[in-house]
Scaffold this active site. Structure first.
Site, PDB file in Angstrom:
ATOM      1  N   ASN A  64     -23.254 -47.209  43.416  1.00 63.51           N
ATOM      2  CA  ASN A  64     -23.115 -48.626  43.067  1.00 63.51           C
ATOM      3  C   ASN A  64     -22.611 -48.699  41.629  1.00 63.51           C
ATOM      4  OD1 ASN A  64     -23.423 -51.325  42.495  1.00 63.51           O
ATOM      5  ND2 ASN A  64     -25.665 -51.330  42.630  1.00 63.51           N
ATOM      6  N   LYS A  77     -21.645 -51.211  39.981  1.00 59.19           N
ATOM      7  CA  LYS A  77     -22.007 -52.473  39.309  1.00 59.19           C
ATOM      8  C   LYS A  77     -20.784 -53.033  38.556  1.00 59.19           C
ATOM      9  CE  LYS A  77     -26.722 -50.827  39.258  1.00 59.19           C
ATOM     10  NZ  LYS A  77     -28.036 -50.864  38.669  1.00 59.19           N
ATOM     11  N   HIS A 126     -29.331 -56.695  46.367  1.00 58.45           N
ATOM     12  CA  HIS A 126     -29.680 -55.832  45.234  1.00 58.45           C
ATOM     13  C   HIS A 126     -30.604 -56.593  44.287  1.00 58.45           C
ATOM     14  CE1 HIS A 126     -29.361 -53.465  41.592  1.00 58.45           C
ATOM     15  NE2 HIS A 126     -29.007 -52.461  42.370  1.00 58.45           N
ATOM     16  N   GLU A 167     -30.703 -56.881  41.226  1.00 57.49           N
ATOM     17  CA  GLU A 167     -30.023 -57.649  40.165  1.00 57.49           C
ATOM     18  C   GLU A 167     -29.503 -58.977  40.700  1.00 57.49           C
ATOM     19  OE1 GLU A 167     -27.418 -54.465  38.989  1.00 57.49           O
ATOM     20  OE2 GLU A 167     -29.171 -53.374  38.251  1.00 57.49           O
ATOM     21  N   GLU A 199     -35.467 -49.692  46.394  1.00 52.96           N
ATOM     22  CA  GLU A 199     -35.196 -49.496  44.973  1.00 52.96           C
ATOM     23  C   GLU A 199     -36.272 -50.191  44.141  1.00 52.96           C
ATOM     24  OE1 GLU A 199     -30.731 -48.741  44.257  1.00 52.96           O
ATOM     25  OE2 GLU A 199     -30.987 -50.892  44.425  1.00 52.96           O
ATOM     26  N   GLY A 241     -32.152 -48.048  36.379  1.00 52.05           N
ATOM     27  CA  GLY A 241     -31.530 -47.979  35.057  1.00 52.05           C
ATOM     28  C   GLY A 241     -32.500 -47.665  33.929  1.00 52.05           C
ATOM     29  N   SER A 259     -32.722 -44.646  39.217  1.00 50.71           N
ATOM     30  CA  SER A 259     -32.606 -43.466  38.342  1.00 50.71           C
ATOM     31  C   SER A 259     -32.495 -42.151  39.107  1.00 50.71           C
ATOM     32  CB  SER A 259     -33.762 -43.426  37.333  1.00 50.71           C
ATOM     33  OG  SER A 259     -33.699 -44.551  36.472  1.00 50.71           O
TER      34      SER A 259
END
Ligand code: PGA
Length: 253
Positions: A9, A11, A98, A100, A170, A176, A216
């Site tokens: 991904n 992003k 996702h 985010e 996730e 991250g 991660s």
């Protein structure tokens, strides 16, 4: 045997040139991996999908995915991309839900269920994301929360449709941050997800659905995570932007 998958991904990263270089580096590095059965999926920004599709040509082991799609079929939704547009470019995969998108764009469970429907109606394979925030894990309600995300997004489907879904677990606190779930934490949640899918769709279906881990994932922890019985691969963010690291992760399966 469930399909093993490693998806990158990207992003909101890379220029067009960088995206093309990254793709060609990955293509070069996996070319000699003839026996590797992993499905590799690259999820670049929308803008580069067509160019990278042309660049990949007949390369079957590397497929493309979008990072999102709109829940509506078409119309006055300025700036948005529909599932039919992705289909028209022959893009096989799309990430839906996702964390985010849930956090910054306030996407709701109901909306995600609509996106799943739109994607499936256009023959796309959704990568449906779920995962808890740190506070939820600390409160000990993470299993319930993820079950709720799964039921909101996917439980309106029938078993045949569910077989086309890839789930990605996730944990938000691992995305991250450099903080990865332990193998015990990952396996526990993946098994909970699979058992929950079984209650709704039956064992045959729940055994087919690939469940990826994200958060991660790096070259040095991938092998351990992928060794878990119910972890079928990874959804990789940061490390997917470095060809060598990403290919190391692919080789860890
Ligand atoms: P990360 O991102 O690998 O950089 O933690 C994973 C993701 O958001 O899919």
């Amino acid at each position: 045997m469930r399909q093993k998958i490693v998806a990158g991904n990207w992003k909101m990263n890379t220029t067009l040139k960088e995206a093309q270089s990254l793709t060609s580096e990955i293509m070069g590095m996996v070319a000699d991996e003839a026996r590797n059965k992993v499905q590799i999926i690259l999820c670049p920004p929308f803008l580069y999908l067509k160019t990278l599709k042309d660049q990949l040509g007949s390369e079957k082991r590397i497929q493309l995915g979008a990072q999102n799609c709109n829940e509506h079929a078409s119309g006055a939704y300025t700036g948005e991309i529909s599932p039919a547009m992705l289909k028209s470019l022959d893009i096989p995969y799309v990430i839906i839900g996702h964390s985010e998108r849930r956090q910054y764009f306030l996407e709701t469970g109901k909306q995600l269920a609509q996106k799943i429907d739109g994607a499936l109606a256009n023959g796309l394979k959704p990568i449906f994301c779920c995962g808890e925030q740190l506070a939820i894990r600390e409160a000990g309600t993470h299993l319930e929360l993820v079950r709720e995300q799964i039921s909101e997004g996917l439980f309106h489907l029938n078993a045949e449709a569910m077989k086309k879904i890839i789930v990605a677990y996730e944990p938000v606190w691992a995305i991250g941050t450099g903080k990865t779930a332990t193998t015990d934490q990952a396996q526990e949640m993946h098994l909970v997800i699979r058992k929950y899918l079984e209650t709704k769709f039956g064992k045959e279906t729940s055994e087919i659905v690939p469940i990826l881990y994200g958060g991660s994932v790096k070259a040095d922890n991938a092998k351990e995570l992928f060794s878990c019985a119910d972890v079928d691969g990874g959804l990789v963010g940061g490390a997917s932007l470095k060809s060598r690291d990403f290919v190391e992760i692919i080789k860890s399966i």
